[in-house]
Design a protein around this motif. Structure first.
Motif, short mmCIF file in Angstrom:
data_model
loop_
_atom_site.label_atom_id
_atom_site.label_comp_id
_atom_site.label_asym_id
_atom_site.label_seq_id
_atom_site.Cartn_x
_atom_site.Cartn_y
_atom_site.Cartn_z
N PRO A 110 0.74 -1.21 -0.04
CA PRO A 110 -0.04 0.08 0.07
C PRO A 110 0.83 1.02 0.06
N VAL A 111 0.20 2.36 -0.53
CA VAL A 111 1.08 3.63 -0.58
C VAL A 111 0.09 4.84 0.21
N ARG A 112 1.16 5.49 1.20
CA ARG A 112 0.49 6.56 1.90
C ARG A 112 0.58 7.89 0.90
N LEU A 113 -0.28 8.57 0.66
CA LEU A 113 -0.31 9.52 0.02
C LEU A 113 -0.65 11.01 0.88
N GLN A 114 0.43 11.67 0.95
CA GLN A 114 0.18 12.96 1.75
C GLN A 114 0.00 14.18 0.81
N ARG A 115 -0.99 15.08 0.68
CA ARG A 115 -1.39 15.98 -0.12
C ARG A 115 -1.22 17.30 1.07
N ARG B 164 -3.91 9.52 2.98
CA ARG B 164 -4.70 8.57 2.73
C ARG B 164 -3.57 7.30 2.37
N VAL B 165 -4.23 6.15 2.70
CA VAL B 165 -3.46 4.96 2.45
C VAL B 165 -4.27 4.17 1.38
N VAL B 166 -3.73 3.85 0.21
CA VAL B 166 -4.24 2.97 -0.80
C VAL B 166 -3.65 1.79 -0.96
N ILE C 169 -7.70 2.18 2.32
CA ILE C 169 -7.48 1.59 3.48
C ILE C 169 -7.83 2.47 4.96
N ASP C 170 -7.19 4.12 4.57
CA ASP C 170 -7.29 4.75 5.59
C ASP C 170 -7.33 6.09 5.01
#
Length: 181
Positions: free
Chosen positions: A122-127, A144-146, A153-154
């Motif tokens: 999974p990848v955590r995307l921080q904007r 966001r965790v996708v 996921i979160d």
């Protein structure tokens, strides 16, 4: 006698479902303001501030998505793999992994299918958005965790006072450095 009671129970049951408020995990609660450290008075030249903000975020591994000097806007994003977070509750059929996807169905006949896709972590995307409007700089960040298949996921706002204070100090230092040279 039984039908009216059943009808009343169904109406009350469905009415109860309607009264439950839905939660938007990506929405910021308007009633709770940003931490104090995530907003400060805008000092100096707008172009220098946007440049310093972009440089500070790039140093932290963010990729700059958009800048607009007239709005005092810098928006950026970073992605980081999250090994071990892929173990989410999902049905075993139709899930990616070593065994792939299996399917069997019928629309205008019968078919059987198999597809193999090797998933990843999974990848955590921080904007993050930094906006200077009406003489105030505001920082908002979400996370966001996708997973590899796009399954969310979160998701949550990620406005921490410590992050904002460190970013503010870095921007100020870069602006002082730029004005002294």
């Amino acid at each position: 006698m039984m039908k009216p009671l059943l009808l009343v129970a169904a109406i009350l049951g469905l009415g109860g479902c309607q009264s439950l408020a839905s939660y938007d995990p990506l929405g910021r609660d308007v009633a709770s303001p940003l931490p104090d450290a995530c907003q400060w008075s805008a000092q100096g030249d707008a172009e220098a501030r946007v440049r310093a903000t972009a440089d500070a975020l790039e140093t932290q591994g963010y990729r700059i998505e958009q800048t607009e000097v007239a709005l005092g806007l810098v928006s950026a994003e970073r992605a980081k793999a999250q090994p071990g977070l892929g173990a989410v509750d999902r049905p075993p059929w139709g899930r990616s992994g070593f065994w792939g996807y299996y399917g069997m169905g019928s629309r205008h006949g019968y078919s059987l299918g198999y597809s193999q896709r090797f998933g990843g972590d999974p990848v955590r995307l921080q904007r993050i958005s930094v906006v200077a409007a009406e003489g105030v700089v505001r920082v908002t960040r979400d996370s966001r965790v996708v997973d590899a298949n796009g399954y969310l996921i979160d998701a949550r706002p990620d406005n921490s006072a410590a992050f904002c204070a460190a970013l503010h100090d870095d921007i100020d230092a870069r602006m002082r450095e730029g004005s002294s040279s």
